[in-house]
Design an enzyme around this catalytic site. Sequence first.
Site, PDB file in Angstrom:
ATOM      1  CD  GLU A 124      -2.966  -0.789  -0.134  1.00 12.82           C
ATOM      2  OE1 GLU A 124      -2.976   0.318  -0.683  1.00 12.82           O
ATOM      3  OE2 GLU A 124      -3.640  -1.761  -0.538  1.00 12.82           O
ATOM      4  CE1 TYR A 158      -6.813   3.012  -0.597  1.00 11.92           C
ATOM      5  CE2 TYR A 158      -4.450   3.194  -0.263  1.00 11.92           C
ATOM      6  CZ  TYR A 158      -5.540   2.519  -0.781  1.00 11.92           C
ATOM      7  OH  TYR A 158      -5.364   1.342  -1.465  1.00 11.92           O
ATOM      8  CG  ASP A 178      -7.808   4.379  -4.423  1.00  7.83           C
ATOM      9  OD1 ASP A 178      -9.053   4.301  -4.509  1.00  7.83           O
ATOM     10  OD2 ASP A 178      -7.041   3.759  -5.175  1.00  7.83           O
TER      11      ASP A 178
END
Length: 341
Positions: free
Chosen positions: A34, A117, A135
């Site tokens: 991520e 996020y 996102d």
Amino acid sequence: MSHFSDKLIAWYVVNPRDLPWRQTENPYYIWVSEIMLQQTQAVTVIPYYLRFIQTLPTIQDLAVCEEDKLLKLWEGLGYYSRVRNMQKTAIEIMHKYDGVFPNTYDLLIQLKGIGAYTAGAILSIAFHQKISAVDGNVMRVISRYFGIQDDITLDTTKKQINQLNTTLLSDEQPHLYTQAIIELGATVCTKHQPKCDVCPVRLDCISRQQNLQSIIPIKTKAKAKKERRFITFILEDEQGRFVVEKVTDNLLKGLYLLPQVEADSLQYAIETLESSGYRIQYTEPLGIYKHVFTHLIWYMDVYYGRIDSSINHETVSSFDEVPMATAHKQITTKEKKNVKY
DNA sequence: TATTCGTGGCA
DNA sequence: TTGCCAAGAAT
């Protein structure tokens, strides 16, 4: 319950891209992926991700890794504070949480480099918690689906979309929902020429019904980039070694650059270098290079220079030894070229 | 709230 | 060629 999430997940489970971080639910690996995926396309991340988890397979490996080695793993990926923050967080997880990855939003959001996020992505994907992760893909999918014509860069719009996404989120399979809506945005509900004919939620999509795909999402346009001009040097000493300088400023912090002076004239640049201890015997022009960052542009008039080795400066026998910023690595690896200066 | 922070792909 | 923008966060 939610029509939307059922259709989305049903589509996703038969249309997933084969991405390496989808073969695990280890929160450390999900976290690494991520962070790398922030503002970076998946195809770019794949080789970096595989090398990173192979070299640093545990949080502890990351926590104790030497900085140059760490940045070398990130070399070329950009936004280098991401990996520097990641190491700070790895150290904190080792000390404060005994190496066990925290699994609540309030704890994750406090960690360096983890925002709303990324916290939502880790909690939903790795821990199967019903936490929204919004996102750019989710912003585009939701704004198009509901026909939202407000500027998505506004905080109020982001908040509205996050609330909508929370409402749509699957009760039973939040890990699949989060990946599904992102996957839809990345492969179907794309910025240009969305593939509405294969979209699983096309029948209820407002933008599809009203043909608004090309104007939604609405976004204020970016400012013009500032330009900076440098005289840049590949300096070689009598031992055939090359001078590099480690960056201490925020921009490219921790990476290595060629010596350079912000100047328009070679003479002034050479005087500046000599005043900081370099003794330059001769120079030879190598061409003009350009590098575009997010918010600025560097123009670099590059010279090869021969120096004697009488001063204390850092040198390498190959630029591969250190993490080099792409702005200068291109100079050391590509052919001579000229751009408009 | 606005700016800073990389790089590569694409129209 | 130029500008946009991609699994954003920090300051």
